[in-house]
Design a protein around this motif. Structure first.
Motif, PDB file in Angstrom:
ATOM      1  N   LYS A 536      14.408  39.377  54.421  1.00 38.62           N
ATOM      2  CA  LYS A 536      14.222  38.011  53.911  1.00 38.62           C
ATOM      3  C   LYS A 536      12.888  37.430  54.363  1.00 38.62           C
ATOM      4  N   THR A 537      12.539  37.652  55.621  1.00 33.94           N
ATOM      5  CA  THR A 537      11.281  37.117  56.147  1.00 33.94           C
ATOM      6  C   THR A 537      10.082  37.749  55.452  1.00 33.94           C
ATOM      7  N   ALA A 538      10.136  39.051  55.254  1.00 36.62           N
ATOM      8  CA  ALA A 538       9.037  39.749  54.573  1.00 36.62           C
ATOM      9  C   ALA A 538       8.863  39.232  53.154  1.00 36.62           C
ATOM     10  N   GLN A 539       9.966  39.028  52.458  1.00 37.05           N
ATOM     11  CA  GLN A 539       9.887  38.525  51.085  1.00 37.05           C
ATOM     12  C   GLN A 539       9.304  37.118  51.051  1.00 37.05           C
ATOM     13  N   THR A 540       9.657  36.285  52.041  1.00 33.25           N
ATOM     14  CA  THR A 540       9.126  34.922  52.106  1.00 33.25           C
ATOM     15  C   THR A 540       7.604  34.939  52.210  1.00 33.25           C
ATOM     16  N   TRP A 541       7.094  35.798  53.057  1.00 36.29           N
ATOM     17  CA  TRP A 541       5.644  35.890  53.207  1.00 36.29           C
ATOM     18  C   TRP A 541       4.990  36.506  51.973  1.00 36.29           C
ATOM     19  N   ARG A 542       5.626  37.507  51.394  1.00 34.26           N
ATOM     20  CA  ARG A 542       5.076  38.108  50.184  1.00 34.26           C
ATOM     21  C   ARG A 542       4.968  37.055  49.071  1.00 34.26           C
ATOM     22  N   ASP A 543       5.974  36.199  48.959  1.00 36.99           N
ATOM     23  CA  ASP A 543       5.961  35.159  47.928  1.00 36.99           C
ATOM     24  C   ASP A 543       4.910  34.094  48.219  1.00 36.99           C
ATOM     25  N   MET A 544       4.614  33.860  49.494  1.00 42.51           N
ATOM     26  CA  MET A 544       3.698  32.778  49.857  1.00 42.51           C
ATOM     27  C   MET A 544       2.233  33.176  49.724  1.00 42.51           C
ATOM     28  N   VAL A 545       1.899  34.410  50.046  1.00 43.89           N
ATOM     29  CA  VAL A 545       0.495  34.842  50.011  1.00 43.89           C
ATOM     30  C   VAL A 545       0.137  35.191  48.574  1.00 43.89           C
ATOM     31  N   THR A 546      -0.478  34.236  47.903  1.00 38.49           N
ATOM     32  CA  THR A 546      -0.735  34.380  46.471  1.00 38.49           C
ATOM     33  C   THR A 546      -2.216  34.443  46.112  1.00 38.49           C
ATOM     34  N   HIS A 547      -3.104  34.079  47.039  1.00 38.48           N
ATOM     35  CA  HIS A 547      -4.520  34.115  46.675  1.00 38.48           C
ATOM     36  C   HIS A 547      -4.972  35.567  46.530  1.00 38.48           C
ATOM     37  N   PRO A 548      -5.657  35.898  45.438  1.00 35.44           N
ATOM     38  CA  PRO A 548      -6.004  37.312  45.191  1.00 35.44           C
ATOM     39  C   PRO A 548      -6.954  37.908  46.221  1.00 35.44           C
ATOM     40  N   ASN A 549      -7.694  37.069  46.941  1.00 30.87           N
ATOM     41  CA  ASN A 549      -8.643  37.585  47.925  1.00 30.87           C
ATOM     42  C   ASN A 549      -8.124  37.522  49.363  1.00 30.87           C
ATOM     43  N   VAL A 550      -6.846  37.218  49.515  1.00 32.89           N
ATOM     44  CA  VAL A 550      -6.235  37.205  50.842  1.00 32.89           C
ATOM     45  C   VAL A 550      -5.260  38.373  50.925  1.00 32.89           C
ATOM     46  N   LYS A 551      -5.568  39.316  51.801  1.00 27.99           N
ATOM     47  CA  LYS A 551      -4.693  40.471  51.979  1.00 27.99           C
ATOM     48  C   LYS A 551      -3.534  40.111  52.912  1.00 27.99           C
ATOM     49  N   LEU A 552      -2.408  40.740  52.675  1.00 30.81           N
ATOM     50  CA  LEU A 552      -1.214  40.512  53.495  1.00 30.81           C
ATOM     51  C   LEU A 552      -0.871  41.798  54.243  1.00 30.81           C
ATOM     52  N   TYR A 553      -0.854  41.711  55.562  1.00 31.03           N
ATOM     53  CA  TYR A 553      -0.370  42.794  56.401  1.00 31.03           C
ATOM     54  C   TYR A 553       0.886  42.316  57.127  1.00 31.03           C
ATOM     55  N   PHE A 554       1.728  43.228  57.521  1.00 35.78           N
ATOM     56  CA  PHE A 554       2.898  42.886  58.327  1.00 35.78           C
ATOM     57  C   PHE A 554       2.660  43.336  59.770  1.00 35.78           C
TER      58      PHE A 554
END
Length: 616
Positions: A536-554
């Motif tokens: 659930k936490t991972a999905q929350t962050w995946r949904d929040m990081v939407t800017h195309p030039n911002v990479k998401l790492y866990f």
């Protein structure tokens, strides 16, 4: 040098091909698919170059295939103050001119495909370069009316390009297949001079073991379906065992159909906290002792499959490098402000790059002292100089015996930014990272003087978030003004409400430009956590990081694996972190960071680490 950075900057279409592959035959087709098209390529005729300031070097960025025009190729230098590049008019040649010492990447791009050349400019260096070619596949545009159907690319990947070893040493490498219709048992791996080094497959795996026998040079060759890739092996007495980290990737052609590009490499990082660099209790605090400590850090991370180190360089408003703004760290000598007689950061950056990994400088922007650590502050510590200065009221904050810089004072923010500029100007770092320490409490008292002085109409907690946003934005802009290729990232807590309470406006950073290149929430929870379950936490962050030039790492809590943390739930499986890596890939995140280096080895995490290596 920055050996990994360009790989993540390039489009997913980049493929470094070391051995030539058989192009597809025009007119062939797959069953039920359209007629295939010729492979289109962008080829650079060198993969790196060394030159002195004032030297020039010409190379080719050659196009092959239909529908391509040389004028559409964009070629540029990532750091044009170190070397400039211009096209030789009317040709596929481009001229590099060395300007000043440093490292840059000359990049060529067309149709979303990139390839790059590393250029090292150094006084007195003998001019020369590597001869191996970089070949990138240029995909065709898919049509909306049932155009060409493409098949997944099939590759043979060797995870090292050369190796040095002494007689009697052994070395394991992978010859990894990717794509449909391939079988590991069909890969033939052999030594060109088996009297110098022999090679055998590790049964049931994609690993192969090389054994050094006598001094000399041999090539270990892997082949399948007419495609070859090779590793050069130098066997020499007394040599320090090691190899190049760059991978050899060969395209395996289909008998018909069309290939598409290999996916870009993910971030595989590990945090190296200040505790792992601590020399203060060592009997030997010499430069050689520190270097040996860091060499062990590099070696363990490399062997674990990591490609990036996130290294603590300013943990307590002090520095593991000579600074004009912050005192020497007590971690090096036991006394804050005491010069150790060498530059630890310079060595750490070089050693990391020599191992083929990236180096990100980890900074605590606000923290000065926590619970007696360090035991005392030096006379040149900004806190010592500011605390009794009546012209600098509330430039620092105190909370429960802990000391912090106050980001609510514009001059303090400027000081912190100047500290980051000092690192980026002085060292060839690949990135800078802030961690999750911002305001230590919601209590109004710690910065009430500066809040009243600001005259802000915002509520105090909103004002604090605005202060942090101004700091983050200023750091981002300062870094990009010096070197646009250096990344800036933040690793906040996974609990978004907690971030908000401490002044970290992670939603803004994740959705707007001008703040960060990446964000890495510390999701140190397993799948069974009742408060913040990983999925659930991972999905929350995946949904929040939407800017195309911002990479998401866990950020993943390796330190909990194999322990009785969280009610013993981490003991129920030896593949929790490995499963979290897979889950991140399924969500389309850009990679992961493990906390921390200490846990890459040892009995607690031994089984977990084996499962992690399996997914890498």
């Amino acid at each position: 040098m920055k050996p990994q950075k360009w790989k993540r900057l390039v489009a997913a279409a980049l493929v470094a091909v070391v051995t030539l592959f058989t192009p597809l035959t025009s007119g062939t087709s797959i069953q039920g698919a359209q007629e295939s098209l010729p492979v289109r390529t962008l080829t650079l005729d060198t993969s790196s170059y060394r030159m002195a300031p004032g030297n020039i070097y010409d190379f080719r960025a050659k196009l092959s295939g239909p529908g391509l025009d040389q004028s559409d190729v964009r070629v540029y230098s990532s750091r044009d103050g170190i070397a400039s590049v211009q096209r030789v008019p009317g040709t596929d040649k481009y001229r590099i001119t060395g300007l000043r010492e440093g490292t840059t990447y000359v990049k060529a791009e067309i149709a979303g495909v990139h390839a790059s050349i590393r250029v090292d400019v150094q006084n007195g260096v003998k001019q020369g370069g590597d001869s191996s070619r970089s070949i990138s596949i240029i995909p065709y545009e898919s049509s909306s009316d049932g155009g060409e159907e493409s098949l997944p690319v099939r590759t043979l990947t060797l995870d090292t390009r050369s190796y040095r070893m002494a007689p009697g040493n052994i070395y394991d490498f992978r010859a990894k297949l990717s794509g449909p219709g391939l079988n590991q048992s069909d890969v033939r791996v052999y030594s060109s001079r088996d009297g110098i080094a022999s090679v055998q497959r590790v049964s049931g795996t994609d690993k192969y073991r090389i054994t050094g026998l006598r001094e000399g040079t041999t090539y270990v060759i892997a082949e399948i379906a007419g495609v070859h890739a090779s590793i050069r092996v130098d066997v020499q007495k007394g040599v320090k065992q090691g190899g190049d980290s760059s991978r050899s990737v060969s395209i395996i052609p289909y008998t018909d159909g069309e290939t598409i590009p290999v996916q870009q490499e993910e971030m595989r990082a590990v945090w190296v906290p200040y505790m792992s660099l601590d020399m203060k209790n060592s009997s030997d605090k010499s430069e050689k002792a520190f270097q040996a400590k860091f060499d062990a850090i590099v070696s363990r991370a490399k062997n674990a499959g990591m490609n990036t180190l996130i290294v603590h360089v300013r943990p307590f408003g002090d520095a593991l490098y000579p600074s004009k703004l912050f005192p020497w760290s007590h971690l090096l000598t036991g006394t804050q402000g005491k010069d150790p007689g060498y530059d630890p950061l310079a060595y750490m950056v070089k050693a990391t790059h020599d191992a083929g990994m990236e180096f990100h400088a980890w900074v605590n922007p606000l923290r000065i002292q926590i619970t007696g650590n360090p035991a005392s502050l030096s006379s040149d510590n900004p806190y010592t100089k500011w605390i009794d200065d009546p012209t600098k009221p509330n430039w620092t904050m105190n909370f429960e015996g802990k000391k912090y810089y106050n980001p609510g004072v514009p001059a303090v923010r400027d000081y912190i930014v100047a500290g980051i500029e000092e690192i980026v100007r002085g060292y060839d770092v690949d990135g800078v990272q802030f961690d999750d320490y911002f305001y230590p409490t919601q209590a109004a008292s710690i910065d009430s003087v500066s809040y009243q002085a600001s005259g802000s109409s915002m509520a105090q907690l909103d004002w604090r978030r605005d202060n942090i946003n101004q700091l983050v934005s200023a750091v981002y802009s300062a870094i990009k003004a010096i070197d646009s290729s250096v990344e800036f990232g933040i690793s906040p807590q996974a609990n978004i409400q907690s971030d908000w309470n401490m002044g970290a406006d992670v939603r803004t950073w994740s959705t707007q430009s001008g703040y960060v290149d990446y964000i890495c929430p510390q999701i140190y929870f397993n799948f069974e956590n009742t408060f913040m379950p990983f999925t659930k936490t991972a999905q929350t962050w995946r949904d929040m990081v939407t800017h195309p030039n911002v990479k998401l790492y866990f950020g993943l809590g390796l330190y909990k694996a194999g322990s009785d943390a969280d009610g013993g739930t981490w003991l129920k499986s030896n593949s929790i972190i490995a499963d979290q890596i897979r889950a991140g890939r399924d969500l389309g995140v850009d990679g992961f960071m493990l906390y921390s280096w200490e846990y890459l080895a040892g009995t607690q995490t031994e089984k977990e680490m084996q499962n992690i290596k399996n997914v890498l």
